[in-house]
Structure formats: C-alpha cells, structure tokens
Write a protein that holds these residues in place. Structure first.
Motif, short mmCIF file in Angstrom:
data_model
loop_
_atom_site.label_atom_id
_atom_site.label_comp_id
_atom_site.label_asym_id
_atom_site.label_seq_id
_atom_site.Cartn_x
_atom_site.Cartn_y
_atom_site.Cartn_z
N ARG A 177 -3.18 11.08 4.65
CA ARG A 177 -1.75 11.26 4.94
C ARG A 177 -1.46 12.64 5.52
NH1 ARG A 177 1.76 9.46 -0.15
NH2 ARG A 177 0.77 11.34 -0.97
N LYS A 185 -8.54 4.32 2.00
CA LYS A 185 -7.58 5.41 1.85
C LYS A 185 -7.20 5.57 0.38
CE LYS A 185 -5.55 3.57 6.08
NZ LYS A 185 -4.44 2.81 6.66
N THR A 237 -4.44 8.22 -1.86
CA THR A 237 -3.60 9.41 -1.89
C THR A 237 -4.13 10.36 -2.96
OG1 THR A 237 -2.14 8.53 -3.58
CG2 THR A 237 -1.55 8.05 -1.29
N HIS A 238 -3.64 11.57 -2.92
CA HIS A 238 -4.00 12.57 -3.92
C HIS A 238 -3.66 12.06 -5.32
CE1 HIS A 238 -3.56 17.16 -4.96
NE2 HIS A 238 -4.24 16.52 -5.87
#
Ligand SMILES: NC(=O)C1=CN([C@@H]2O[C@H](COP(=O)(O)OP(=O)(O)OC[C@H]3O[C@@H](n4cnc5c(N)ncnc54)[C@H](OP(=O)(O)O)[C@@H]3O)[C@@H](O)[C@H]2O)C=CC1
Ligand SMILES: C[C@H]1O[C@H](OP(=O)(O)OP(=O)(O)OC[C@H]2O[C@@H](n3cnc4c(=O)[nH]c(N)nc43)[C@H](O)[C@@H]2O)[C@@H](O)[C@@H](O)C1=O
Length: 353
Positions: free
Chosen positions: A13, A34, A36-37
């Motif tokens: 992102r 993918k 995200t954090h």
C-alpha cells in the motif's frame, strides 16, 4: 517470473509497493500476495516465519520499511534503525528458509558517503562518513545489502538489492513534518493557494483528508496547523537553504525498474569477475538532478502559487548533492521515462483528485 508465479509484495500500500503491484497486475501477473502492516507486522519474527511457511512465495519485493523525509529520519532515529533492521532481517532470512527463488531488497542512495564522488557509483559504498541526519536509516540499508550478498555467497540464494534515488508518486506521504520534500512542497503550496484565495471549506477538507485519529478538524484546527508549518496568506515556509541538489524518480518508473531487475538480472551477473564480492547492488535513478530552490520554482509554476517562499535555515539541508551514477542500470537495459516536470504535473493531479 512466470505470470502465475506467487509474488509477495511487502508494503503493497506504500508509495513504491503500490506502484510495483499496479505494474505487475498491468503485465498480467495474477498471483500477488498482499498483507497490510496490521495483518502482518514484519518486525515480528514469529509472525513473519508463519507467513512464509504457509505462503511459500516464489518471488519477494521487499518494499516494506519505516520511511520518511529528512526531519523524520533525524527525529525518529531509533525507530528507523530498529524497525528497518528487524523487517529486513526477518523477510530475508525467512525467504531463504522458504526457498524463495528471488528477492529484491530496496535500499536508498543515502547509503553513500555524504561527500561521495558525483555521480555516485555503486563502488563508493563504505568509502567515507555518512550524512548525520539519516545515519541510522542508512546503516540499516547498508546492512540489508550485506545481508543479501552474504546469503547469496553462503547459501546460494539469488537476492538482489536496488538503491533508488528520491521517489515520488501516487500514495506518497503528504504529512507536513514527516514527508519528503516533493510531496511536502506540493501540499504547502496548495494550502497556501487555498488560504490566499479564502477557500476555507477546501482548507478544512484537506486537513480532514489526512486526519488519522478522532481530532475535530475544523477551521480553527486548520489555521493552527497552517501557522505551525509557516503557511500564511502571503508566504509558505520551506526548509534549509534551498541549495542542496536532489534527483527525483516517478514511482511507476521505479516499479518498472524493479520488475526489470527481478526478471533480467541474477546475482551472478552483478558479482561475476569480482575477487571479493561486494557492491553488487544497483543504483536506480534518472542521472539528472535539480536544486531544491529550482524544484520549488517548478512546483510553484505548475500549481500557480502566487505567494513568496521563505527558507527556514533552522531546518537541516542534509547531503549537499546525491546524484546516482546510473551506468550499471543502463547497461542492464533500463532507463527512466518520466521527466520531472511531467511527473510533478501528474503528482499534483493525483493530489487534487
Ligand atoms: N520514498 C522515497 O523517496 C524512497 C524510498 N526508498 C525505499 O523504498 C521502499 C519503500 O518506501 P516507500 O514506498 O516510500 O514507503 P511508504 O512509507 O510509502 O510505505 C511503506 C510500506 O511499508 C509497510 N510497513 C511499514 N512497516 C511495516 C511493518 N512493521 N510490517 C509490515 N509492513 C510495514 C507499510 O504498510 P501499511 O501501508 O500497511 O502501513 C507501507 O505499505 C523502502 O525500503 C524505502 O527505504 C528508497 C529511496 C527513496
Ligand atoms: C529519500 C531520502 O530522503 C531523506 O533525505 P533527503 O533527500 O535529504 O530528504 P527530504 O526529501 O526530506 O529533503 C530534501 C531537501 O529538501 C529540503 N526541504 C525544503 N523544504 C522541505 C519541506 O517542506 N519538507 C522536506 N521534507 N524537505 C524540505 C530539505 O531541507 C532537504 O535539503 C532521507 O530520508 C534519506 O534517508 C533518503 O533516503
């Protein structure tokens, strides 16, 4: 990479990770992983190990990192060295354990000495003192290059490192304190223009867009922020002397270079003929730089900002010049496409949407 290869884009992102993901998807790569954090904290060794054991990606683009402009680097010194070392150690080691075919580590041209010869060739690494403001971040990035080289030499992996110049593009960071110069100047001049034209609703909307918590963002809040960052009805405040030279690369050009290197270059290509294998990383840039003052003028013309520019010399200048030597990159068959003015125009369009 095959179109169906399993490709993990760490930091998908972010500025660079989102551009790599978009460019891969455009080319028809259909199996991109993918996280995200919040879904996967790459500083967490156990969580990173679990992820690699379960997913077993074929290829890894390592674009997750703690990143920021000159003041962020100088302020959050512990975060920048600790988090970056943790992320890269975990991802590189687990990639080796999971049998990843190829990994691309993203460093930065701040790895070079403050007074490196210009343009800076890959071989100027570790030949002199680093710029103080980003020394912790640069040391983490140098460790990343050496980790990739060492795993390749000891374990026969195929892990490459690229050192990009200053980047900009969609999904950039526009925080007035923590961002890099190009997005900071775009936002400051846009806000200055709105203030000058009395467009108060648009000013509030801008601050609402970047608000991350429950703070009430109204006109009083917006005006206090403008004052804090030296933006008035007549002028905006920029940092340092304006004399440093910087080179800028559009993030989608950067993504294209990363995909090119991943597909076309192997460790053997960048290490062959070397008796002592070092400096196998590859610079990524345009080979052209501008002064910060000149950059401000380019942005001012494109935005149509009519106020004046004040230079705050209590803020650091950083490295006087850091122009990449892109000979190796050009020899490997890649050259940038987007020139600075065109890139700034595209950037302003994405900013005002
Ligand atoms: N921007 C620039 O000018 C330059 C950047 N680089 C390098 O390029 C790479 C990408 O930078 P850039 O895209 O600008 O950075 P951004 O800040 O835009 O993006 C960083 C990404 O890393 C992810 N991330 C951060 N910490 C963690 C963590 N602990 N666990 C998992 N994910 C994490 C973020 O995830 P989330 O979105 O979920 O929060 C985000 O997607 C970095 O290695 C940077 O050093 C090099 C030279 C110049
Ligand atoms: C990518 C690179 O980015 C950083 O290095 P940097 O290039 O020095 O960073 P910068 O983009 O923040 O500033 C460039 C120049 O611009 C001047 N400047 C003027 N006015 C504003 C301003 O408003 N904001 C910012 N941020 N800078 C400003 C500023 O004073 C400096 O002279 C490191 O993280 C480093 O580790 C790294 O890798």
């Amino acid at each position: 990479m095959e179109l169906e290869s399993k490709i993990y884009v760490a930091g998908h992102r972010g500025l660079v990770g989102s551009a790599i993901t978009t460019e891969l998807e455009k080319l028809g790569y259909s199996n991109i992983i993918k996280r995200t954090h919040a879904e996967l904290d790459l500083t967490d060794q156990a969580a990173t190990r679990c992820f690699f054991e379960e997913e077993k990606p074929d290829y890894v683009f390592l674009a997750a990192a703690s990143v920021g402009g000159i003041v962020a680097n100088n302020t959050y010194r512990a975060d920048f060295i600790y988090k970056n070392l943790m992320i890269q150690n975990n991802v590189i080691h687990e990639s080796y354990k999971a049998g990843v075919k190829k990994l691309l580590f993203l460093g930065s041209t701040c790895i070079y000495p403050k007074m490196a010869p210009q343009p800076m060739p890959e071989d100027s690494l570790l030949t002199g003192e680093l710029e103080y403001t980003n020394e912790p971040y640069a040391i983490a990035k140098i460790a990343g290059i050496k980790t990739c080289e060492s795993y390749n030499l000891q374990y026969g992996t195929n892990f490459l490192s690229v050192m990009p110049t200053n980047l900009y593009g969609p999904n950039d960071n526009f925080d007035l304190e923590k961002s890099h110069v190009l997005p900071a100047m775009i936002r400051k001049m846009h806000l200055g223009k709105l203030l000058m034209e009395g467009r108060h609703d648009d000013l509030v909307a801008d601050f609402q867009r970047f608000s991350k918590d429950d703070t009430v963002v109204d006109l009083a809040f917006a005006k206090a922020e403008l004052q804090k960052h030296g933006i008035t009805e007549n002028h905006i405040t920029l940092w340092g002397s304006g004399t440093p030279m910087r080179e800028f690369l559009w993030s989608h050009d950067m993504a294209s270079a990363c995909i090119h290197v991943m597909n076309e270059v192997n460790f053997v290509d960048v290490s062959k003929g070397k008796k002592e294998v070092r400096n196998t990383h590859i610079n990524i840039g345009t080979g052209v730089d501008v002064s910060i003052k000149n950059l401000a003028e380019i942005i001012q013309n494109i935005i149509g900002y009519k106020g004046s520019l004040i230079w705050d010399d209590s803020k650091p200048d950083g490295t006087p010049k850091k122009l990449t030597d892109v000979t190796k990159l050009h020899e490997l068959g890649w050259k940038h496409e987007v020139e600075l003015e065109e890139g700034v125009r595209m950037m302003y369009k994405t900013y005002i949407r």
